[in-house]
Design an enzyme around this catalytic site. Structure first.
Site, PDB file in Angstrom:
ATOM      1  N   ARG A  59      -8.964  -8.063   3.940  1.00  0.00           N
ATOM      2  CA  ARG A  59      -7.723  -7.577   4.987  1.00  0.00           C
ATOM      3  C   ARG A  59      -7.969  -6.214   4.788  1.00  0.00           C
ATOM      4  NH1 ARG A  59      -2.511  -5.718   3.820  1.00  0.00           N
ATOM      5  NH2 ARG A  59      -0.812  -6.665   5.217  1.00  0.00           N
TER       6      ARG A  59
ATOM      7  N   GLN B 258       0.853  -1.183  -0.093  1.00  0.00           N
ATOM      8  CA  GLN B 258       0.016   0.044   0.073  1.00  0.00           C
ATOM      9  C   GLN B 258       0.737   1.364   0.061  1.00  0.00           C
ATOM     10  OE1 GLN B 258      -3.375  -0.130   2.660  1.00  0.00           O
ATOM     11  NE2 GLN B 258      -3.920   1.855   2.322  1.00  0.00           N
TER      12      GLN B 258
END
Length: 293
Positions: free
Chosen positions: A112, A9
């Site tokens: 997630r 990310q």
């Protein structure tokens, strides 16, 4: 020996769907992603940056782009000898290695993201990059702050800390006084800390009944900086990294020990490529391989 690495990310950006739509594999997998998740992921990837950066959006967006990039390389007979993924990127690594299929992977990263977002109230947790000091020094520094942990060992001189927002703020202020560079990251929570134990438990229930297959390539795991091909170990350590640190710098060193002499980052942006180059490691972004589309 060639290593493929997959980003985590922070690699997302608005317009990435348009950019990755040039690859022949895009249409099939983007449509499959939308169908699997029952959302318009493509519009999110091309839309507002603040919506895209939300964890449950950013994670499947990066997974999709990275997977499409890998399928493009595979089609041109560019495959790795060993692989690793940074945080979220570990889920991509599992998919390209055939541990599970694309649909399972993109479903898991969406879940997630959702569970991470639910684990702590927005604004209560944060992360910061500490630059120019050794990981050992950072480990000693965080002991002085409540609810603060080392989250990512990125390079020999870049370590990411994570935890309570109030402690992050105090750490950054103290660091400035002491001539240490530290900057807060634009994230939605304290990734890779015990604050995400609830997210780990929920993900454990998600993967409990999924059969993991032996990978086509050895995978060096975030949680151990060691390679494994055992499906049960893969499942265990994939869960461990949700609430535990990412030993990325150590993972890179391990791949070099095993004979990796060239690293290729497969996914959006060049976050991992730049980190590798700072360590004097030969690294390229997949778009620099000169393959004609």
């Amino acid at each position: 020996m060639k290593a493929f690495v997959f980003p985590g990310q922070g690699s997302q950006y608005s317009g990435m769907a348009d950019d990755f739509s040039i690859y022949p594999e895009w249409n099939y997998y983007s449509e499959l992603a939308n169908k699997t998740l029952e959302i318009d992921l493509i519009s999110i990837m091309n839309g507002d940056e603040n919506i895209l950066k939300i964890t449950e959006n950013a994670q499947p967006a990066i997974f999709l782009a990275s997977y499409v990039a890998y399928k493009f390389l595979e089609k041109h007979n560019k495959t790795p000898d060993i692989i690793a993924g940074h945080s979220l990127g570990e889920y991509t690594a599992f998919a390209v290695a055939g541990v599970y299929d694309f649909e399972t992977g993109i479903y898991l990263v969406r879940k997630r993201g959702e569970y991470i977002s639910m684990a702590i109230k927005p604004g209560e947790g944060s992360m910061a990059a500490v630059l120019g000091v050794s990981p050992e020094e950072v480990e000693n520094l965080v002991k002085n702050y409540e609810g603060l942990y080392v989250a990512n060992y990125n390079t020999s001189s870049q370590t990411v800390i994570s935890g309570l927002k109030s402690s992050i703020d105090k750490f950054i202020a103290d660091a400035k006084k002491n001539g240490i560079r530290a900057r807060e990251l634009v994230v939605s929570g304290p990734f890779h800390t015990p604050f995400l134990e609830m997210a780990k438990e929920k993900m454990a229930r998600e993967v409990e009944h999924i059969k993991f297959k032996p990978p086509k390539f050895p995978i060096v795991m975030n949680s151990t900086a060691k390679e494994t091909s055992d499906p049960e170990e893969l499942k265990h350590y994939l869960l461990e990294q949700i609430s535990g640190p990412v030993y990325w710098y150590q993972s890179v060193k391990r791949m070099i020990e095993l004979g990796a002499s060239e690293f290729v980052e497969v996914g959006p942006k060049k976050v991992l490529t730049n980190m590798l180059k700072r360590e004097k490691v030969k690294a390229l972004h997949f778009q620099e391989l000169g393959i004609n589309i």
